[in-house]
Write an enzyme that holds these catalytic residues in place. Structure first.
Site, PDB file in Angstrom:
ATOM      1  N   TYR A 330       0.148  -7.602  -6.235  1.00 40.22           N
ATOM      2  CA  TYR A 330      -0.088  -5.980  -6.274  1.00 40.22           C
ATOM      3  C   TYR A 330      -1.447  -5.820  -6.442  1.00 40.22           C
ATOM      4  O   TYR A 330      -2.158  -6.307  -6.859  1.00 40.22           O
ATOM      5  CB  TYR A 330       0.670  -5.587  -7.915  1.00 40.22           C
ATOM      6  N   CYS A 331      -1.816  -4.906  -5.671  1.00 40.88           N
ATOM      7  CA  CYS A 331      -3.276  -4.509  -5.416  1.00 40.88           C
ATOM      8  C   CYS A 331      -4.254  -5.623  -5.028  1.00 40.88           C
ATOM      9  O   CYS A 331      -3.957  -6.484  -4.119  1.00 40.88           O
ATOM     10  CB  CYS A 331      -3.689  -3.849  -6.901  1.00 40.88           C
TER      11      CYS A 331
END
Length: 597
Positions: A330-331
């Site tokens: 994530y990210c």
């Protein structure tokens, strides 16, 4: 808080008491501000070079095309003067009303007095005309490259947002009305809120966005049952307890970003991505990152890959007895998962069966709005701060991301808290937003210099754990989820990175909404839809034009994709094994630790 009945006489005793409270609070405020850290000018505003470029471009425009500049000025003067005359005429006619208001709707000016009261309407219209004139002048500047133009436009808008009349007591009808109705008590409560926030942040002003007492991590949020089954200096590895009799063979390992805490995916049962994955019949591991202090100054990207990603994959394989895992990043963890996959390809290691990327940038040639903070004027300042402290304090990261949505995350909450005297709401997402983490000094600079500024992964120049890697080295089947209005990881930039990856099996999903709401979008509410396409991943705009829009959450679409790549069903697995004793209950200890200053 008590309120005053309209037209009733003022309560002088109460008013005097509030004045006395203000005096006491003022002394606390002075003492709190005195604790403020020494400012680093390089972290407070763009460097002088940007101002010089903007001023130079304007003067060049004035000399080369004076008629154009004068036309802009005369147009603005004419509009401002005409509005003044109209306002004067309305008053001269003896009617307490505002003139015609052609300005666009703006939610900052929701109070009806902004439209009906001549004083407030005059201020609003003049502000919006001033803002329009400035933005038009900036838009017409020539002689600036695209990057400098974007920065001038962004920081000019920040100044305009700061100067909005809603941000000042004398020109905010909501605040004035409430102050009168409460004999000044709302202002006293607002001052108490202001002093509280400055004291809590050692002299810096950070608006409290959510009631800090309303939530407890592991109490009423982050409650999905699980156990910490492994711990090292960087991670706690959580294995969640199964809720189905059978599970898919290949486990999932989720790597959340370490600039925030993992429980954004586990706020409440009804919107918990973690619970949803477990309920679909997957064995799930989630990494919880250490919140570093100065003792982690020398921890770099290599350490995050070796002691974070590779360690978690290794332990998940050992516990389940499987040869491969399905990895999710994530990210920033998605960016680092790309580095890890490229490294594994170089090493001939096939431990990852498939990869999923949530709102991930791997091509930083166009990083979007956040790019205004990635020039040397800011990054030099960050590097100096890291060298001084040994880590990048969460304060700086939080402030940067808040300014990308300043009206929503700074000025709006400040008005409610400091001018209206309201208590922060009991809002779990905003509670999480205020629960940030630090970054190790070395890691922060390697990421900013090597990936963000140099675009090293896309260019194939970035070295991780002794290997030079590129996006072409990412060969495993992959699924990427980007968000349509993401202000941190623009979806077209995310698309560009995935397009360059070497995998033959690629799926791209475009979710509606932004960086958080687009990902934490559970089935059932159908608030946001998503787009999919079997077409080629060439131009982002063409891909979306040919994509099919689906109503509701993207989670089931991804679940079907993952199900096909997770092997056969087997008996559900309890957390841990003989070699991995249960260390503590989820959500673990790292997520609640407060690092040393």
């Amino acid at each position: 808080m008590t309120t005053k009945v309209a037209n009733s006489p003022p309560d002088l005793e109460k008013l005097n008491a509030n004045v006395a409270r203000i005096e006491a609070l003022s002394q606390r405020l002075i003492a709190a501000i005195a604790q403020k850290r020494a400012p680093n000018p390089a972290l407070e505003a763009p460097g002088f070079e940007l101002y010089a470029k903007a001023a130079g471009a304007w003067w060049a425009e004035a000399l080369q095309n004076p008629t154009k500049v004068m036309e802009q000025q005369v147009s603005y003067w004419g509009q401002a003067l005409q509005h003044y005359v109209e306002a004067q005429k309305a008053l001269a006619e003896g009617e307490m009303k505002a003139p015609d208001d052609p300005t666009p709707n703006d939610r900052r000016f929701a109070n009806p007095l902004w439209k009906t009261h001549p004083y407030f309407n005059f201020i609003k219209q003049q502000y919006l005309r001033n803002a329009e004139a400035m933005q038009q002048a900036i838009g017409n500047l020539e002689g600036l490259d695209a990057r400098d133009r974007a920065r001038v436009d962004y920081f000019s808008k920040q100044i305009l947002d700061l100067m909005a009349p809603t941000n000042f007591l004398a020109t905010n009808p909501d605040a004035l009305e409430k102050a009168v109705a409460t004999e000044g008590e709302s202002l006293v409560q607002g001052l108490e809120n202001l002093v509280r926030d400055i004291e809590a942040n050692h002299g810096d002003l950070v608006v409290t966005l959510a009631d800090r007492e309303a939530f407890q991590v592991g109490g009423n949020i982050a409650t999905t049952p699980g156990k910490v089954v492994y711990r090292n200096r960087l991670i706690e590895l959580i294995q969640y307890e199964p809720t189905t009799e059978k599970v898919r063979e290949i486990p999932i390992v989720i790597f959340p970003p370490w600039i925030n805490k993992f429980y954004i995916m586990d706020l409440k049962p009804q919107n918990s991505l973690i619970k949803w994955i477990v309920d679909q019949g997957f064995t799930l591991f989630v990494v919880s990152w250490k919140n570093p202090d100065a003792t982690y100054a020398d921890v770099g990207m290599d350490d995050y890959v070796e002691d974070g990603f590779l360690a978690a994959i290794r332990e998940a394989k050992a516990i389940t007895g499987e040869e491969r895992v399905n990895a999710v990043g994530y990210c920033i963890a998605g960016t680092t998962l790309s580095l890890t996959l490229a490294l594994l390809k170089k090493r001939g290691d096939k431990s990852v069966n498939s990869a999923t990327f949530f709102t991930t940038l791997t091509d930083f040639s166009d990083p979007g709005e956040v790019g205004v903070f990635l020039d040397n004027d800011f990054v030099d300042g960050i590097e100096a701060e890291c060298q001084r402290a040994g880590f990048l304090d969460k304060y700086f990261m939080s402030r940067t991301f808040s300014f990308l949505r300043a009206n929503d995350l700074i000025y709006g909450p400040a008005i409610k808290s400091y001018m209206l005297g309201e208590a922060p709401p009991a809002f779990d997402l905003l509670f999480w937003n205020g629960d940030g983490t630090n970054l190790p000094a070395r890691m922060a600079i390697e990421y900013l210099r090597g990936l963000c500024q140099s675009d090293g992964l896309a260019k194939g120049t970035f070295t991780i754990c002794g290997e030079k890697v590129s996006l072409k080295d990412v060969k495993v089947p992959l699924c990427a989820i980007a968000c349509e209005t993401d202000h941190i990881a623009p979806w077209k930039s995310s698309f560009a990175g995935v397009r360059q990856m070497g995998a033959k099996d690629k799926t791209f999903i475009l979710a509606e909404s932004g960086h958080i709401a687009g990902i934490i979008s559970p089935p059932g509410k159908d608030k946001y839809g998503h787009y999919t396409s079997d077409g080629p991943m060439e131009a982002a705009g063409d891909w979306k034009a040919g994509a099919e829009k689906h109503r509701g959450s993207w989670w089931p679409t991804w679940g079907d994709w993952l199900d096909e790549r997770s092997g056969k069903k087997t008996a559900a697995r309890a957390p841990g094994d003989a070699e991995h004793p249960l260390l503590t209950d989820a959500p673990g200890t790292y997520v609640t630790e407060v690092p040393n200053a």
